[in-house]
Design an enzyme around this catalytic site. Structure first.
Site, PDB file in Angstrom:
ATOM      1  N   ARG A 116      -5.148 -27.460  17.366  1.00  0.00           N
ATOM      2  CA  ARG A 116      -5.414 -26.076  17.754  1.00  0.00           C
ATOM      3  C   ARG A 116      -5.030 -25.079  16.649  1.00  0.00           C
ATOM      4  NH1 ARG A 116      -8.830 -23.532  19.076  1.00  0.00           N
ATOM      5  NH2 ARG A 116      -9.315 -25.308  20.405  1.00  0.00           N
ATOM      6  N   LYS A 150      -7.090  -3.944   5.367  1.00  0.00           N
ATOM      7  CA  LYS A 150      -7.191  -4.030   6.834  1.00  0.00           C
ATOM      8  C   LYS A 150      -7.280  -5.492   7.288  1.00  0.00           C
ATOM      9  CE  LYS A 150      -9.130   0.599   7.142  1.00  0.00           C
ATOM     10  NZ  LYS A 150     -10.230   1.486   7.537  1.00  0.00           N
ATOM     11  N   LYS A 169      -4.747   9.340  -2.169  1.00  0.00           N
ATOM     12  CA  LYS A 169      -5.469   9.872  -1.016  1.00  0.00           C
ATOM     13  C   LYS A 169      -5.236  11.372  -0.909  1.00  0.00           C
ATOM     14  CE  LYS A 169      -5.261   5.467   1.297  1.00  0.00           C
ATOM     15  NZ  LYS A 169      -5.267   4.729   2.566  1.00  0.00           N
ATOM     16  N   GLU A 190      -9.495   8.665  -3.983  1.00  0.00           N
ATOM     17  CA  GLU A 190     -10.475   8.917  -2.931  1.00  0.00           C
ATOM     18  C   GLU A 190     -11.067  10.307  -3.119  1.00  0.00           C
ATOM     19  OE1 GLU A 190      -8.297   6.493   0.759  1.00  0.00           O
ATOM     20  OE2 GLU A 190      -9.034   8.539   1.016  1.00  0.00           O
ATOM     21  N   ASP A 208     -15.494   8.459  -0.294  1.00  0.00           N
ATOM     22  CA  ASP A 208     -14.914   8.151   1.011  1.00  0.00           C
ATOM     23  C   ASP A 208     -15.708   8.790   2.152  1.00  0.00           C
ATOM     24  OD1 ASP A 208     -13.050   7.047   2.716  1.00  0.00           O
ATOM     25  OD2 ASP A 208     -11.745   8.816   2.648  1.00  0.00           O
TER      26      ASP A 208
END
Lengths: 282, 282, 282, 282, 282, 282
Positions: A97, A132, A164, A194, A215
């Site tokens: 598993r 992410k 940013k 960005e 962005d």
């Protein structure tokens, strides 16, 4: 992948799933009972996970014999055998598993990445990932993106600068932010910024950053913005791109398109494990 | 959730993402610079992750102040503020990505689970998860299933017996397998058996197992099989059920439907982090 | 036992005992000096610990050769050889104490458990353990109980429900507590309730719990209470039972008797390690 | 005790016992429900474990308030309150068993040690422990021996030399073994030698070791052997001494008697935890 | 520095030094005895280590009060007070050595780095470190280099490419190696190449690498080689440079000089700890 | 050295240096590419580190073949081959830096220690280390001191008593401090006291401590103080001794001279790694 990282992680994954012991197989099968477990694709897609299969079963029980058939990154059809592991049935059922959970996720990511890459056709624009990723699995997931034909963006907060809006606002301007960074960081770290409009792109070009991100811009905007950036600076499209709207961004002339969805929302590729006990094998 | 497990995991997730340091924010912001980070939904769905937000930021920097607005399991619209964290900007920006990656995944699972639960309408059949979770995140993901209104199947290999075809084949029969298990395991462990046809279901009923799973059966088959099982035995539908074909299984009279897809293929719920530095806040 | 757990624990036990190094043997014996260590019982009892011997010495020094003679759970007389380990004398002497400390404890538990089991004669009532184990050793100690012929109660707080007086008082009644639990927990978790009188037993029967514990009751009380419980519910006698008063509880018709003393107060079984250096061996 | 060691160990003990979560209390009690847990002796004996109580509950939930009443090493009667912990009922019930398992064991060791110490009356001979401790708990158990009035022998293989028959046989003689050790070890390590007869004791005296152990000797033999050792060398009686035969060794003139049974076979001291929910408390 | 890394490391350092307990101070001082520990420079140099002092003592005993006087990177004379820590004497004496060992090493590195930086005068060439750091201390040592005014080279094998002779030989040429790298790595990783002669430098320039290292070259050679490199490529002098021969390389026009000796051979800066018990303090 | 300690440390060192992966070698060399890495001295000195080389490369990749040529503690000239490792080039290049960083440090310590030992000529006074070691590396560094011919002082705070001015001031006198210690500690722990004048030395002699340290005394003072101490008590010179002023202390009649500089300020011994790919090897 760093073997010290994936070994340590695999150990903790097995502890999570096995807990005290396997109350089913440890009771029903004698320790001497052997068999073979075959991993088989239940969907077509891009396979990824040989190192996980080999190291995982070896850590669990060094006497298991692992044979793998498909290189990482290969496209497979449905019902294709991926690997066979022979030895103690108790060990095979104990490991099944965890290994499946991991290679299905890795193959799911590789599959979506390949899909994205294929949608780009002969466009020189590359597909890349983001930070992410699933907590604890970044090494595995960034490897899967590479297996699928994608590229890796920075690994974490420490290996590249990403300016940013907050950074720029605080520093006063892109120029100021870049100067502060260059005044304190060494020469082996790239700087990306960005941008959201023409003024910012021009400022970033003037600051000679290494990479400019457009962005959350529309294809039309990007088509214009990209013309403001010289060849010496890399361009990246980012923000809300998924496999569904990728086509609209594929030929805008940017160097990279980054997709968080490659890792945060890729469905697992379905892979099954078929176990035969020794009697069946004969 | 066990606090010792989620603290330990959160620590390792921060080490994975931050690495040596945050080369952007640690350079640009002075240590004394403060601000506020607000987590805001970018999609509607079911939120899950308050403990992760609170404990995560507290571990990172005990001087941060965390305020949460939405209980776990609540349905939220787009653009709803979920939590605000105030304090050192360096700490806010250092923690943002790890927390987002985790709560987006947890909220994604809670959202899909709620969707499944809602599709069941007033059917008494419950939705439950499987062991097909992300390695390392089982505690977080099983919690998210509960937050979404679902139920947890066994946690791992050690807390319940699951008799599959290999076990039954080796033991000779379901009856034999159950007897062997009952002869060796104590009274606090439930026994479930996977069945694929009427004969097996009858055998399982005769063996007085705690739960019978109808594995990969059509709605029609299940409609019949379920009539063979007395009320004292729990029934579970399993195998290839997703949000897309769930409706066909919702009113067949079984007690549970288990969906691996709740955890292995739920897309993340989109949540954004908006950071305001102190100047903006005033 | 889960190999990932006992390996990790054995490593930490060796670090605890060896510390920086063995200042006696590492100085007196050259690295090339070999010999044989034989583990021999100094008391009769039930042996338990083969996996600890094999894995412990292998982790310490993979070149050691381990031969074991007695299966776990076998009754042994005094002066019986249990295992022989051959190889580097430094390694043999470095590992001896940790292995002895652990197998003596495991064998002590197996011996007391067997004693309890034997006292039950042909009574169908089973002997089981509790969570009153040595912190850090639960996996080892629950295994030893099984090796002695006993059964395991729940492993921890997460794999079964145990309703005690506080839970019942807060919920309002056993019925209420069980309903709340059933409303929130899935189908793979058993529910046991502690009872102290006839009214509670009847309430528990009405609530259809999986198991009823007679907590700190006299044999006379139990003889009556047990008649109130149908066959479909398991019964357990608990509270202050030791090897000394067990006989009085052995034939009251309950399914299980649980003894904390199996693990929290079992004296170690005396086992000695005799080392012969190579010269002697010849 | 080193706080970094007992904190780390307590964390792993809680992970072992709580696992994923407390399926009983987490479901039945709301997070806001509070109460008080009182630890009360059920037997007379010597209490030991305040640091475990304080640190254990604090690690589990920093908002709990811990009050302790009995100093480590104090003799307590039956039914004496030892400590009260107030706060979240969920946390109280989650921590109860681990803390009890540990302080019952520590108090059991302190109790047997005190018993041994008391049996020595006004004899100047001291009671000490050995390395026969529970793996993983040496720091806790050696502390409990001190709390009971006993002394600690060496902690592990690295902090003192212990010459046993194998070492002496290999070196050729006690004199040779001591010379080799002195030639290689620094000045901060004590040397003890195990002796079994007059010749060995004389040889050890001649070699000016720091300590001579009379290993497995009868009281009569020791009475003689001890006269052969000058005051500048410490003497220790060891081998098979328990609380039952200790009296025969108490006045033979040796400096120390070491008892493995203090740690490997001390029964737990019975301590109970009584929990009152907030309503009761009022 | 990442707080999760330095906390974890500090914990393991305290376990290494304290072991089971402090057999001197824990015996002589009562737990209630308090005092003050002052860290004082015994040499002039550059101080570095405030975070270690604050976090180290706080982890050891949260009730200690830490006051620091000197910012990281400040030049201090002999006999300057660096920090004062007030509270339990046991805790002060338990923590003293580990903290000193670490801040003396960090300050030693900062001091040598500052010395190197100062020797550069108004040359625009920067001083940087290498991966030749103490295993386990890279985060601390790279921080100390920054505190001394130096710059960090890559942190490890994963955050920048360094092409050495083996890589180039295998790839066939610098051009080939760079193409392979660019074909597989994303846009956020810098590429440096080691060169030893004019041909290689020209090849590297043609390949448009990010950085060219002049490896083990004489000042004369470098003076020439540097003229071959355009401004868009960073240049780095490396190989055998120490504080003793640095002057000869300081004005050759390169962007960076890297010195392994900053970290692998910096002598500790002497700092002493003066402890006053409460009585003295009054 | 305890293998469980150095294995665990080596693993964490490799994780520190390799991070996610080796972005250079993993991209340029195929997994099947093999070669040989030879470690060669670039300076003369005393080598130390065979176990690190063998275990380090084996942990990284068990298929590597390691051959070592120089025993730990041997004096080597410049350009002497120390070890050759054959196998996967990726693995060789991945492990090179960590192994070099560690053995260069260990050899540096062994070299300075040997230098100190050699300066003592035929003086019976021994050279020993202190607790001023690199955090995390004490096991490695104390081993290196022994390899260089030096002796180890106590390992940590738990294996020997060291009475300093604070302890004595608090206790009231050396006599008082020693009595308190003897009243509470067992017989296997040595007691050393720091003294600064004749009165203290006499007091320490009267208290029959095991070792007297002359702390920060001039050679003249020591010459006198040493005459006050009987042969049964060990004497140690300490405080500010380095390789540069050692000669003045070498023949004062003390038993030991301890030098913190052996470990806190020893420069690394320069060792290089030469890698040949398979083609070159042929």
């Amino acid at each position: 992948m760093n073997p010290f990282i994936y070994r340590r992680q695999l150990e903790s994954f097995f502890i999570e799933d096995i807990g005290d012991r396997d109350v089913t197989s440890d009771v029903l099968f004698p320790a001497s009972s052997t068999g073979a477990l075959t991993l088989i694709s239940k969907q077509s897609g891009v396979f990824c996970g040989n190192e996980v299969i080999r190291t995982g079963f070896e850590l669990l029980d060094p006497s298991l014999e692992v044979t793998t058939f498909i290189p990482d990154g290969a496209t497979i059809a449905e019902k294709v055998p991926i690997a066979t592991i022979q030895g103690s049935i108790r060990s095979l059922l104990k490991g099944e598993r965890v290994i499946l959970n991991l290679i299905q996720r890795m193959s799911g990511i590789a599959t979506v990445t390949r899909e994205a890459v294929d949608m780009m056709g002969d466009s020189p624009t590359r597909i890349c990932d983001t930070r992410k990723t699933t907590p604890g699995l970044r090494t595995f997931e960034k490897y899967a993106v590479r297996a699928g034909g994608g590229y890796n963006h920075r690994f974490g907060l420490d290996d590249a600068v990403m300016l940013k809006d907050n950074h720029i606002a605080f520093a006063g301007s892109i120029q100021q932010a870049v100067e502060t960074i260059r005044g304190q960081l060494g020469h082996m770290v790239k700087i990306e910024v960005e941008t959201e409009n023409e003024a910012q792109v021009k400022e970033a070009v003037a600051a000679e950053v290494d990479c400019i991100m457009f962005d959350n811009r529309t294809p039309e905007e990007i088509l214009h913005l990209v013309t403001l950036v010289p060849n010496t600076i890399t361009t990246e499209i980012s923000g809300g791109i998924t496999i569904h709207n990728l086509a609209a961004y594929s030929r805008l002339g940017a160097d990279y398109i980054s997709l968080g969805s490659l890792t945060h929302s890729a469905p697992s590729l379905d892979i099954s494990a078929q176990v035969q006990s020794e009697e069946d094998v004969r």
